[in-house]
Design a protein around this motif. Structure first.
Motif, short mmCIF file in Angstrom:
data_model
loop_
_atom_site.label_atom_id
_atom_site.label_comp_id
_atom_site.label_asym_id
_atom_site.label_seq_id
_atom_site.Cartn_x
_atom_site.Cartn_y
_atom_site.Cartn_z
N GLU A 184 -3.26 4.30 0.80
CA GLU A 184 -2.74 3.89 2.12
C GLU A 184 -3.75 4.19 3.24
O GLU A 184 -3.77 3.48 4.26
N TYR A 185 -4.57 5.20 3.04
CA TYR A 185 -5.55 5.54 4.07
C TYR A 185 -6.53 4.39 4.31
O TYR A 185 -7.05 4.22 5.41
N CYS A 186 -6.78 3.62 3.27
CA CYS A 186 -7.73 2.51 3.39
C CYS A 186 -7.20 1.39 4.27
O CYS A 186 -7.95 0.50 4.69
N GLN A 187 -5.89 1.42 4.55
CA GLN A 187 -5.29 0.36 5.37
C GLN A 187 -5.10 0.80 6.82
O GLN A 187 -4.55 0.05 7.63
N LEU A 188 -5.57 1.98 7.17
CA LEU A 188 -5.37 2.49 8.53
C LEU A 188 -6.25 1.80 9.56
O LEU A 188 -6.16 2.12 10.75
N ASN A 189 -7.08 0.86 9.11
CA ASN A 189 -7.85 0.07 10.08
C ASN A 189 -6.92 -0.77 10.95
O ASN A 189 -7.33 -1.30 11.97
N VAL A 190 -5.65 -0.88 10.52
CA VAL A 190 -4.66 -1.62 11.32
C VAL A 190 -4.49 -1.00 12.71
O VAL A 190 -4.15 -1.69 13.67
N LEU A 191 -4.74 0.30 12.83
CA LEU A 191 -4.61 0.95 14.13
C LEU A 191 -5.60 0.39 15.13
O LEU A 191 -5.27 0.17 16.31
N HIS A 192 -6.82 0.16 14.66
CA HIS A 192 -7.84 -0.42 15.54
C HIS A 192 -7.49 -1.86 15.89
O HIS A 192 -7.68 -2.30 17.03
N ALA A 193 -6.97 -2.59 14.90
CA ALA A 193 -6.63 -4.01 15.13
C ALA A 193 -5.45 -4.17 16.07
O ALA A 193 -5.46 -5.02 16.97
N ARG A 194 -4.41 -3.35 15.89
CA ARG A 194 -3.18 -3.50 16.69
C ARG A 194 -3.25 -2.78 18.04
O ARG A 194 -2.60 -3.21 19.01
#
Length: 600
Positions: free
Chosen positions: A152-162
């Motif tokens: 799940e940590y690999c998907q935390l780039n969503v924070l930068h996108a959102r």
């Protein structure tokens, strides 16, 4: 930084920042991204907790473990900071209450697991409120090469996108250059400022002994150096955890087990007991430990060699978080080497992963066998160059190992491997070398090979030490079938041909007497009156912690109690000067402490 210093002293009770804390806080509070590499116990939490109080809105803290979140929330509550955790341990009604308070702006910090954060529902929820920052704790969990990998940590780039305008801070205590790059890539932190503190933990004494009777060696170590201390003992298997726990309890040491084979309720119960009570020894697999912030763990012992330097550093880093002296102790032997290599070969991982695991194991073996300063080796592994050649606080520096020209003995060992067909383990090879006419030796007619009996001059222990070092040096390897048979490598040819000399270390048991004296430097023997006051303060702390349902260290660290004994403040103004006594704790506990100190 005046308001920042006011928060540091007034809220958390610390007189000054350590290392790069002030720079990190200023950078993040100004709205910038950063990656922070700071050793365990270095004060990483303050790097996002203070900016969370300085900036408008709520700080969202991504944390991988429920227990870690709960501990942080409880500790913040004790200093008067409004924080909460949103995780699977809450009932539906409790979670709804947290969400309502969150929307009402009642929290300064909210801790959340990555799995929940990534849901559309949660992302939509936090989009409806002002956000101070995102903190991604234990950021090394993005590394697919580490044992703490969390997909799940690999998907935390969503924070930068959102939320591109919300500053982010990623924090970890364990990251080599490869892992650092992984964190930057996966979390999209290309423009982030990187803060790398020294990985050095000067208060930890590193010691590795030759494994002979590991149970008895561990018992002797604890009884001699850590009687009534809190500690952690790491074992590789669940069965060994259970066996060692029973062994320690049978010899008067209060120990609890922790491994993945236990029920979640029992694991949680044992962990809570370890955190809340004094003088508990936790015997565990690597399933235990990430995020454990108990400050007064005085030792971490390994009865089995870790798979990597990263794992070793992280596990030993759980000792001495309070900055006081602590021990990192390991019993290490030939079977550790064979077992770890076998586990790599037998794993179903892809070739690339096996190769990476093998490289990490080689580095770990080299650390165990090094004849130079262990601390310097660790720091060099993490890319930190040091000026010292000897730290004065590891077994190698305090008692430098003897080395000897082992070329002839090594040639005998390698020849024996070759003459017996490269299909036997160390035990059988030692029988052949020492001329032991066992049933198995007879079965394979190995009493007829030229190496039979040529090693009678060395003991079984000496030969096991030699074989272990030959594997560590890459002159021998284990078979790819997973049977533990030893085989020659390309590097062994030059030694067999007499073109290369080999010097090996002679490992001996270390005396603990010198170490005990060093520990007493931090914990001096108190006179009877001071000892009585110390016990009164500890009893009050234990009683208060139980009443509040929190670990004792959340009330006050040992270091704070010792300062109270040493300075014996008699007024609120004097008490305010003690490290660890902030405004909230002064209001809450000041009268009780002053009464104890005056009467004591």
């Amino acid at each position: 930084m005046s308001s920042t210093l006011d928060i540091l002293k007034g809220v958390f009770g610390y007189p000054a920042f350590r290392g790069q804390q002030a720079a990190v806080i200023a950078h993040l509070a100004s709205g910038n991204d950063c990656l922070v590499l700071m050793p365990t116990g270095g004060g990483k939490s303050l790097c996002y907790q203070i900016p969370a109080l300085l900036r408008k809105g709520v700080a969202i803290i991504v944390s991988p473990l429920i227990s870690l979140m709960q501990n942080q929330v409880v500790a913040l509550g004790e200093v008067g900071v409004h924080a909460a955790a949103l995780n699977s341990s809450l009932t539906y009604e409790e979670a709804q209450l947290v969400e309502r308070k969150l929307l009402a702006g009642e929290y300064d910090l909210l801790y959340v697991a990555p799995e929940r954060l990534l849901t559309e529902r949660f992302l939509d929820l936090i989009a409806r409120m002002p956000l101070a920052l995102f903190a991604i704790d234990e950021a090394h969990c993005v590394s697919q090469w580490g044992h703490d990998f969390r997909p799940e940590y690999c998907q935390l780039n969503v924070l930068h996108a959102r939320f591109p305008d919300v500053p982010r801070i990623a924090l970890t205590a364990t990251a080599d250059a490869v892992t650092q790059n992984e964190i930057i890539e996966r979390l999209v932190l290309h423009k982030a400022r990187i803060f790398i503190s020294s990985f050095d933990r000067p208060n930890i004494h590193y010691q590795i002994i030759d494994k002979i009777n590991s149970r008895q060696q561990l018992l002797s170590f604890i009884q001699t150096e850590h009687s009534k201390d809190a500690g952690i003992v790491y074992c590789l298997s669940r069965k060994k955890v259970e066996d060692i726990t029973a062994w320690l309890n049978a010899h008067g040491i209060v120990a609890l087990p922790y491994h993945a084979g236990m029920s979640p309720h029992q694991r949680s119960q044992n962990q809570d007991t370890f955190l809340r009570e004094e003088s508990i020894v936790m015997v565990a697999t690597i399933a235990f430990g990430m995020g454990i912030d108990k400050p007064d763990v005085r030792f971490v012992a390994h009865l089995d060699m870790p798979k990597s330097i990263e794992g070793y550093y992280q596990e030993t880093g759980r000792a001495g978080r309070d900055g006081q002296k602590a021990n990192a102790w390991m019993a290490y032997g030939l079977n550790d080497v064979i077992q770890q290599r076998r586990m790599i070969e037998e794993s179903e991982a892809q070739k690339q992963f096996k190769q990476a695991a093998a490289r990490k194991l080689e580095a770990m073996l080299a650390f165990c066998e090094t004849t130079t300063c262990r601390r310097a080796y660790l720091l060099d592994y993490f890319g930190e160059k040091v000026a010292f050649k000897a730290c004065g606080n590891c077994d190698v520096c305090l008692s430098p190992p003897d080395t000897w020209d082992a070329t002839i003995a090594v040639q005998k060992a390698l020849s024996c491997v070759y003459r017996t067909g490269q299909q036997f383990g160390a035990g059988h090879l030692i029988d052949v070398l020492r001329g032991n006419d066992t049933a198995r030796v007879k079965q394979w007619h190995h009493q007829q090979v030229s190496t039979f009996g040529i090693g009678r001059d060395l003991s079984v222990k000496a030969w096991r030490t030699i074989f272990r070092q030959l594997i560590a040096l890459g002159l021998l390897t284990t078979d790819s079938e997973g049977y533990g048979s030893l085989c020659l490598t390309d590097a062994s040819r030059t030694v067999l041909k007499g073109q290369q000399k080999i010097f090996l270390r002679q490992l001996t048991e270390r005396s603990p007497r010198l170490r005990k004296k060093q520990l007493n430097d931090d914990f001096p023997i108190l006179d009877p009156e001071a000892q009585q006051l110390w016990e009164q303060l500890r009893n009050w702390r234990t009683k208060t912690a139980r009443e509040h349902g929190v670990p004792t260290y959340v009330i006050f660290h040992d270091a704070t109690l010792r300062e109270l004994v040493r300075l014996c403040p008699q007024t609120a103004d004097e008490l305010r000067q003690i490290t660890g006594v902030g405004v909230h704790k002064l209001d809450r506990y000041g009268d009780h402490l002053i009464e104890i100190l005056r009467n004591g």
